[in-house]
Scaffold this motif. Structure first.
Motif: not given
Length: 800
Positions: A210-213, A231-243, A270-278
């Motif tokens: 999380x941060x910004x500019x 930038x939100x950074x990873x939201x919890x442990x959801x694999x979701x992050x955004x800006x 963007x949401x990431x999960x597993x090994x290489x899926x998003x």
């Protein structure tokens, strides 16, 4: 081990970390500078991109580079050779990449095209030093409309005239890298005009923390610019992050009167999960308004220089008033990339997108109350208001709203040393393009340009000189196979794409040659390439490619009429698609000193030169059929890894491009065979040097471009020119809540030289010329873009 700054981390030699332009540079340690992947291509994990080819060992004892990144708020890591201008390449084609190390130190008002002007073969022209207006560029003598542009897996070019509106798609602050493939296009690129190469713009995506500019810029011509990103950074442990980011820019026009205003939004989730899926969603919105810059003929330039502008004051009959010469564009883009890891060896990439572009071209024209025409029909009396001696001044209005649905899908399968890829690309475009007119009052007041109180016919219908409905549908399939042999040293690649385009249009203006017209284009496009890794630091490659461009401009399909004539001002002509066969051979060396050299050759048939003409005050595309063209030459670049904080860079190109046949003009032929091709400087070069010790930073860039012909007959040209830019700045580590605040000063065109930078229009001949059959063929003067003047931009930015 050389330390770049006290914040650097020492790691292994750069020679052990090959850079693949399909991925971002090696990950920096800054929480603000995690790179995002670049353009879609063959799937390769980031980890794999950081390893040398199988079977190749790094030289023993080699420990000569620091590639760990310094901490900055804007993504600078000081790891790319040449001060950010020479990222490592591995693909078997001529290719160059600029990274955040260079981009972040340029003027924040610039655009992607301005960022690549130092790369070999790239000629970039603009009408202002701030880099805000439309640009005109070429690569290896091939025009801007012949170059494909890709952003986040979608085409950046205008769907029909192929203009790349890079400044409307993404803020410079959010660009991670820009990659230029100078000749050979990517077989899976979702474009259909990449005869002259491919430019790929990669987004600086959501960061891990999380941060910004924020950035505040002030400068010449009352420039004010504000930018903020969160930038939100990873939201919890959801694999979701955004800006999300927002910028606002205003300033006075660089020449003459008028103002520039721009509001822009970028965002990505963007949401990431597993090994290489998003799965992700990218959104961009841009609202851009400006007064036009007046193009000049060579005679006007020699007489008036930069003072040849649209006027500030209005009086009845003055169609050169800046209030009439305007341009507006609103862009809304939604991109939803999905990456599915179906198995250990199979990956599916799908990118649907929707683009909505709303453009307005404005000009000025004087309309006669009696004696005007609606198509080929004379109008007895228009009953016009605000007449002076039977003539009314009107605002010419040319809206070009485009709606595009798009899909890009590719399936990648790996089996041992073999990688197979198959894909499908689809796009559908709809637009309605009229030209209509609004009365201008005696005081310069203009009726609502967007809806009511337009000039009407006696029966109440709106008076138009173009009334076109246009549709476009593209289907493309491709297959590609890559095989690695000799322990990974030898890479062989072969592929084929098949392009199918259908276009159809109707024009409701009476007197058109064809009410219903269109075209269908299909073309198989094979490619082959091979590369050999001689040592971990040395590579040779060769490629053979084919490429294709469907005719540009809706004016190919429809005719535009003048208000004062029963005959079309632009004639409909059925052009063939442009086709090119190209070959390249190259060598690369990466170590303390990095070298890339290549030779190239292109043979082009049905070459279509992009030009324009003014009809009723509106600039409209006017392609020129120029037959065959041959383009060959050599290019090279040299860059040093950061050494005692210094990173020099040099690039150059020699080009010999010629027209291969005589050109038809009426019932005669112009003797153009063997003439030098237009917009093809024989020599171009760039020299740059960068310094960054973590606190004090700066760079200097010098460009030289030799003379360029503006007529196919070579009877007029613009002289060569030089430009130079400088950046100075100071960066702190932390100040209260501010992360790495910095001050940056950019001075553009420090010599303040006024020069002709490019072309608004091209002509076959400027002077009267005797044709091969004895006819005297009248000449027409090309129009040029005027540039010059020094611009200074001061920026204060910080992370948080």
């Amino acid at each position: 081990m050389l330390l770049v700054s006290t914040t650097l981390i020492s790691v292994t030699a750069q020679a052990r970390v090959p850079y693949d332009s399909r991925h971002a540079p090696p990950h920096p340690v800054s929480r603000h500078a995690t790179p995002a992947t670049a353009a879609p291509a063959k799937a390769t994990t980031p980890a794999a991109a950081h390893k040398p080819p199988a079977g190749i060992q790094a030289a023993r004892g080699e420990d000569v580079s620091v590639i760990g990144g310094m901490r900055t708020a804007n993504g600078v890591t000081n790891t790319t050779p040449g001060g950010g201008l020479m990222a490592r390449q591995t693909l078997a084609r001529s290719q160059s990449t600029v990274t955040r190390d260079f981009i972040a130190k340029q003027a924040p008002t610039g655009n992607a095209i301005a960022m690549i002007s130092a790369l070999p073969g790239v000629i970039s022209a603009s009408t202002d030093p701030l880099g805000q207006s439309n640009t005109a560029m070429s690569i290896r003598g091939l025009q801007q409309a012949e170059i494909g542009f890709v952003y986040e897996g979608i085409p950046l070019n205008d769907s029909i005239n192929y203009t790349p509106y890079t400044q409307a798609m993404v803020d410079t602050d959010n660009i991670q890298s820009v990659t230029v493939a100078q000749g050979a296009p990517d077989i899976g690129a979702p474009v259909y005009n990449d005869v002259g190469g491919l430019v790929t713009v990669a987004l600086r995506g959501p960061q891990d923390h999380r941060g910004g500019m924020v950035d505040f810029s002030f400068g010449s011509k009352s420039l004010q610019r504000e930018y903020i990103r969160y930038d939100t950074g990873e939201i919890g442990h959801s694999g979701v992050k955004a800006f999300a980011s927002f910028s606002s820019t205003t300033n006075d026009q660089w020449r003459g009167s008028g103002v520039f205003k721009k509001y822009h939004v970028d965002s990505k989730l963007i949401k990431n999960w597993g090994e290489g899926s998003s799965a992700g969603l990218t959104f961009s919105y841009d609202n851009w308004q400006q007064g036009n810059y007046r193009p000049v003929t060579l005679t006007q330039w020699e007489q008036y220089g930069t003072s040849f502008n649209y006027t500030k004051e209005y009086f009845p009959g003055n169609t050169n008033w800046i209030g009439l010469q305007q341009y507006q564009r609103r862009s809304t883009v939604l991109i939803a990339p999905i990456k599915l890891k179906l198995s250990r060896s199979t990956t599916l990439d799908i990118t649907p997108a929707y683009m909505n572009y709303s453009e307005f071209y404005f000009g000025g024209v004087n309309i006669k109350n009696q004696g005007s025409y609606f198509g080929n029909q004379a109008i007895p009396d228009l009953n016009l208001p605000y007449q002076t001696n039977g003539v009314m001044t009107a605002s010419s209005i040319n809206p070009v709203p485009q709606k595009t649905g798009f899909l890009n899908a590719a399936l990648t399968w790996k089996a041992g040393t073999n990688t197979f890829r198959a894909g499908y690309i689809y796009s559908y475009i709809a637009l309605e393009e009229p030209i209509y007119y609004a009365p201008v009052g005696y005081d310069g007041g203009i009726a609502n340009r967007y809806s009511k109180y337009m000039v009407t016919l006696p029966d109440g219908r709106e008076y138009r000189t173009l009334d076109m409905n246009f549709k476009h549908q593209m289907n493309e399939i491709f297959i590609d196979d890559e095989l690695k042999l000799l322990g990974g040293r030898l890479t062989l690649d072969a592929g084929l794409r098949y392009l199918m385009i259908t276009r159809w249009a109707t024009n409701l203006i009476p007197g058109v040659t064809h009410y219903n017209v269109g075209g269908s284009y299909s073309q198989p496009l094979p490619q082959v390439s091979a590369s050999y890794q001689i040592t971990p630091n040395d590579q040779i490659y060769i490629d053979g490619t084919t490429s294709y461009r469907a005719p540009a401009s809706v004016q190919v399909y429809g005719e535009v009429f003048s208000t004062s004539s029963p005959n079309p001002a632009s004639k409909q002509s059925s052009l063939k698609g442009e086709y090119a066969i190209g070959e390249e051979i190259g060598y690369r060396h990466y170590s303390t000193v990095n070298v890339a050299l290549s030779l190239f050759n292109y043979n082009i048939t049905n070459n279509q030169i992009t030009s324009s003409q003014y009809i009723n005050g509106i600039p409209l595309p006017s392609p020129i059929e120029a037959g065959g063209k041959t383009s060959r030459g050599a290019q090279g670049e040299i860059g040093l890894r950061p050494w005692h904080h210094w990173s020099p860079y040099v690039s150059a190109q020699y080009l010999h491009a010629t027209t291969d046949n005589n050109i038809i003009k009426g019932n005669d032929l112009l003797p153009t065979r063997g003439k030098r091709a237009v917009q093809s400087p024989e020599f171009s070069a760039a020299v740059g040097i960068s310094y960054d010790d973590g606190s004090v930073f700066g760079n200097f860039a010098f460009n030289y471009v030799s003379s360029q012909y503006s007529t196919i007959m070579n009877d007029e040209k613009i002289p060569g020119y030089e430009t130079a830019n400088i950046t100075l700045g100071y960066r702190m580590r932390k100040l209260w809540f501010a992360e790495h605040p910095q001050f940056q000063l950019n001075v553009v065109n420090i010599g303040a030289k006024n020069y002709l930078s490019g072309f608004q229009s091209i002509s076959t001949n400027a002077q009267p010329t005797q044709g091969i059959r004895g006819t005297t063929i009248a000449g027409s003067s090309p129009l040029y873009l005027s540039a010059g003047g020094v611009a200074a931009i001061a920026s204060l930015s910080t992370g948080f």
